[in-house]
Write an enzyme that holds these catalytic residues in place. Structure first.
Site, mmCIF file in Angstrom:
data_model
loop_
_atom_site.group_PDB
_atom_site.id
_atom_site.type_symbol
_atom_site.label_atom_id
_atom_site.label_comp_id
_atom_site.label_asym_id
_atom_site.label_seq_id
_atom_site.Cartn_x
_atom_site.Cartn_y
_atom_site.Cartn_z
ATOM 1 N N ARG A 1 -48.842 -70.910 15.493
ATOM 2 C CA ARG A 1 -48.841 -71.096 16.951
ATOM 3 C C ARG A 1 -48.527 -72.529 17.343
ATOM 4 O O ARG A 1 -48.051 -72.783 18.445
ATOM 5 C CB ARG A 1 -50.165 -70.605 17.548
ATOM 6 C CG ARG A 1 -50.309 -69.093 17.466
ATOM 7 C CD ARG A 1 -51.673 -68.640 17.924
ATOM 8 N NE ARG A 1 -52.754 -69.212 17.169
ATOM 9 C CZ ARG A 1 -53.185 -68.757 15.988
ATOM 10 N NH1 ARG A 1 -52.623 -67.699 15.455
ATOM 11 N NH2 ARG A 1 -54.168 -69.349 15.346
ATOM 12 N N GLU B 1 -61.915 -72.776 9.557
ATOM 13 C CA GLU B 1 -63.093 -72.089 10.102
ATOM 14 C C GLU B 1 -63.288 -70.762 9.362
ATOM 15 O O GLU B 1 -64.402 -70.328 9.164
ATOM 16 C CB GLU B 1 -62.908 -71.860 11.613
ATOM 17 C CG GLU B 1 -64.195 -71.487 12.325
ATOM 18 C CD GLU B 1 -63.974 -71.103 13.773
ATOM 19 O OE1 GLU B 1 -62.835 -71.192 14.269
ATOM 20 O OE2 GLU B 1 -64.947 -70.691 14.409
HETATM 21 P P1 AMP Z 1 -59.528 -75.838 11.968
HETATM 22 O O1 AMP Z 1 -58.807 -76.276 10.732
HETATM 23 O O2 AMP Z 1 -60.884 -75.306 11.682
HETATM 24 O O3 AMP Z 1 -59.535 -76.913 13.038
HETATM 25 O O4 AMP Z 1 -58.735 -74.599 12.526
HETATM 26 C C1 AMP Z 1 -57.599 -74.786 13.242
HETATM 27 C C2 AMP Z 1 -56.532 -73.788 12.928
HETATM 28 O O5 AMP Z 1 -57.034 -72.475 12.790
HETATM 29 C C3 AMP Z 1 -55.522 -73.755 14.036
HETATM 30 O O6 AMP Z 1 -54.235 -73.650 13.474
HETATM 31 C C4 AMP Z 1 -55.891 -72.551 14.843
HETATM 32 O O7 AMP Z 1 -54.753 -71.857 15.210
HETATM 33 C C5 AMP Z 1 -56.763 -71.698 13.934
HETATM 34 N N1 AMP Z 1 -58.062 -71.362 14.524
HETATM 35 C C6 AMP Z 1 -59.288 -71.747 14.069
HETATM 36 N N2 AMP Z 1 -60.269 -71.233 14.785
HETATM 37 C C7 AMP Z 1 -59.679 -70.517 15.754
HETATM 38 C C8 AMP Z 1 -60.169 -69.737 16.837
HETATM 39 N N3 AMP Z 1 -61.478 -69.585 17.071
HETATM 40 N N4 AMP Z 1 -59.275 -69.146 17.648
HETATM 41 C C9 AMP Z 1 -57.944 -69.294 17.419
HETATM 42 N N5 AMP Z 1 -57.431 -69.984 16.423
HETATM 43 C C10 AMP Z 1 -58.275 -70.596 15.589
#
Ligand code: AMP
Length: 173
Positions: free
Chosen positions: A59, A96
Site C-alpha cells: 500500500r 505487528e
Molecule cells: P509495523 O512494522 O508494525 O509498523 O507495521 C507496518 C506495516 O504493516 C505497514 O506496511 C502496514 O501496511 C501494515 N500494518 C500493520 N498494522 C496494520 C493495521 N492495523 N492495519 C493496516 N495495516 C497494518
C-alpha cells in the site's frame, strides 16, 4: 482531517484474529480525499529538493507513486523478498503480525540522494525501521519518514525518532 479519518475503515480480525486492520481503500475511492492526502503531504516538500520517494510494498506504493509525481521526484520501491529482478540489499524486521524481510535495488538510491520514505500505516515501526536501514545502507539522505496514518498506542514513532529522523503522519488513531 476528521473527514479523512472517517474514510479509514476498521476491519476486525484481519489478517489474523485480534488485529484491527486499518483499511485505506474507502479513502482512495474518493477522488477529493486521495488528492487532499497527496497535496497535503506533497506541499510539505515544496523547494525541499527531494530526489526520491521510497514506498514500501504494497500500500506504500500507492502513496509513494502519487507523491513522487506530485513533487517531481523519482520513485524507489521497497519490496518483499524475491520480487525485485535486479541486485538487491535486504533487511529483516518484526511486524505487528509476524516477521518479514524487505529489499531494494542496490542502485535505487545513490549516496547523498535526498529521500522521503512513505508507507500507509505506522504500527510498531518495525517495517519502516528496516526500510530506513536499507536507505542508510545505500547512503541516502533521509529528509522525512511519512505515513498516511499512525496507530499512536503502538509507539512506532519513538522507534523511528530514535533512528534520528523526523516522522510525519496525517491521521492519528
Ligand atoms: P509495523 O512494522 O508494525 O509498523 O507495521 C507496518 C506495516 O504493516 C505497514 O506496511 C502496514 O501496511 C501494515 N500494518 C500493520 N498494522 C496494520 C493495521 N492495523 N492495519 C493496516 N495495516 C497494518
Amino acid at each position: 482531517m476528521e473527514e479523512l479519518k472517517s474514510l479509514i475503515r476498521d476491519v476486525p480480525d484481519f489478517p489474523k484474529p485480534g488485529i484491527v486492520f486499518k483499511d485505506i481503500t474507502p479513502l482512495l475511492h474518493k477522488p477529493w480525499a486521495f488528492q487532499k492526502v497527496i497535496d497535503y503531504i506533497g506541499n510539505r516538500y515544496i523547494g525541499a529538493g527531494v530526489e526520491i520517494v521510497a514506498g514500501i510494498e504494497s500500500r506504500g506504493f500507492i502513496l509513494a507513486s502519487a507523491l513522487a509525481y506530485k513533487i517531481g521526484a523519482g520513485l524507489a520501491i521497497i519490496r518483499k523478498p524475491g520480487k525485485l529482478p535486479y541486485k538487491t540489499v535486504s533487511a529483516s524486521y518484526t511486524l505487528e503480525y509476524g516477521q518479514d524481510t524487505i529489499e531494494i535495488h542496490e542502485d535505487a538510491i545513490t549516496k547523498g540522494t535526498k529521500v522521503v520514505l512513505i508507507d500507509d500505516v505506522l504500527a510498531t515501526g518495525g517495517t519502516m525501521s528496516a526500510a530506513i536501514d536499507l536507505v542508510e545502507k545505500l547512503g541516502g539522505n533521509i529528509v522525512s519518514v511519512d505515513f498516511l496514518l499512525e496507530l499512536t498506542f503502538l509507539g512506532g514513532r519513538k522507534r523511528i525518532l530514535e533512528k534520528g529522523y523526523p516522522v510525519f503522519s496525517l491521521i492519528k488513531f
